[in-house]
Design a protein around this motif. Structure first.
Motif, PDB file in Angstrom:
ATOM      1  N   TRP A  13       0.859  -1.247  -0.016  1.00 27.83           N
ATOM      2  CA  TRP A  13       0.015   0.158   0.052  1.00 27.83           C
ATOM      3  C   TRP A  13       0.848   1.198  -0.013  1.00 27.83           C
ATOM      4  N   SER A  19       2.758   3.378  -2.124  1.00 33.06           N
ATOM      5  CA  SER A  19       2.833   3.490  -3.592  1.00 33.06           C
ATOM      6  C   SER A  19       2.547   4.885  -3.642  1.00 33.06           C
ATOM      7  N   HIS A  20       3.059   5.396  -5.160  1.00 30.07           N
ATOM      8  CA  HIS A  20       2.766   6.550  -5.522  1.00 30.07           C
ATOM      9  C   HIS A  20       2.122   6.235  -6.873  1.00 30.07           C
ATOM     10  N   ASN A  21       1.080   5.356  -6.756  1.00 25.63           N
ATOM     11  CA  ASN A  21       0.010   5.033  -7.848  1.00 25.63           C
ATOM     12  C   ASN A  21       1.026   4.382  -9.165  1.00 25.63           C
ATOM     13  N   LYS A  67       4.291   4.910  -9.528  1.00 23.76           N
ATOM     14  CA  LYS A  67       5.314   5.797 -10.277  1.00 23.76           C
ATOM     15  C   LYS A  67       6.432   5.467  -9.163  1.00 23.76           C
ATOM     16  N   GLU A  93       1.430  11.794 -10.840  1.00 26.05           N
ATOM     17  CA  GLU A  93       0.986  11.586 -12.346  1.00 26.05           C
ATOM     18  C   GLU A  93       1.634  12.302 -13.284  1.00 26.05           C
ATOM     19  N   GLN A 107      -1.231  13.719   1.311  1.00 26.73           N
ATOM     20  CA  GLN A 107      -0.564  13.667   0.078  1.00 26.73           C
ATOM     21  C   GLN A 107      -0.343  15.236  -0.506  1.00 26.73           C
ATOM     22  N   SER A 115      -8.612  12.557  -6.904  1.00 29.42           N
ATOM     23  CA  SER A 115      -8.714  11.170  -6.463  1.00 29.42           C
ATOM     24  C   SER A 115     -10.099  10.658  -6.212  1.00 29.42           C
TER      25      SER A 115
END
Length: 164
Positions: free
Chosen positions: A8, A10-12, A14, A35, A65, A111
């Motif tokens: 979990w 994570s930077h999506n 990245k 992103e 974030q 989001s």
């Protein structure tokens, strides 16, 4: 030595380029790619330390974030007193963050409504002097000075007492 990388964190998908644990051990910050900008995230340490907390859906994993950097974030460092977080990135900027008064959970811009900031952190100072990517930052022992270094072959020593 035990190596653990929670799925979990994570930077999506990245890259994450930096991690630093808060001096009191309750949270940690990561910096990396977002992103379309740089991303700084603050995470709860409890779900890392205790499996029961990781499984408990009432305990937040992500605390905040911040997407203020214009390019990849290369480094994040907590001040020794834990009141500030400094980040440096490919946008040639050093940003200093402080926790703001809690107004209540707010959703992360762009989001799903499930992703919420539990803590509010605000950029209080943007330091501009480097002409290249900022690769690292470091606080002096009593948080009086903040040093930053860049691919432009410079080191800048900032007087942290002058920050707001």
């Amino acid at each position: 030595m035990k190596l653990l990388k929670p799925s979990w964190v994570s930077h999506n998908g990245k890259p994450i380029f930096s991690v630093d644990i808060h001096p009191d051990g309750t949270k940690f910050a990561t910096g990396g790619q977002g992103e379309d900008s740089g991303k700084v995230m603050i995470w709860n340490m409890a779900p890392v330390l205790r499996e029961e907390d990781e499984k408990n859906e009432n305990i937040p994993k992500m605390l905040c974030q911040m997407d203020n950097h214009l390019a990849c974030v290369n480094c994040v460092r907590w001040s020794n007193n834990g009141l500030c977080l400094a980040s440096g990135g490919d946008d040639k900027l050093v940003m200093v963050w402080k926790r703001a008064a809690l107004i209540g959970p707010s959703t992360v811009f762009g989001s799903s409504s499930k992703l919420a900031n539990v803590e509010q952190w605000r950029c209080v100072t943007i330091l501009r002097n480097h002409t290249g990517d900022v690769m690292d930052v470091a606080w002096s022992p009593h948080d009086v000075w903040l040093a930053s270094c860049s691919v432009d072959n410079t080191i800048v020593i900032w007087n942290a007492r002058k920050f707001p």
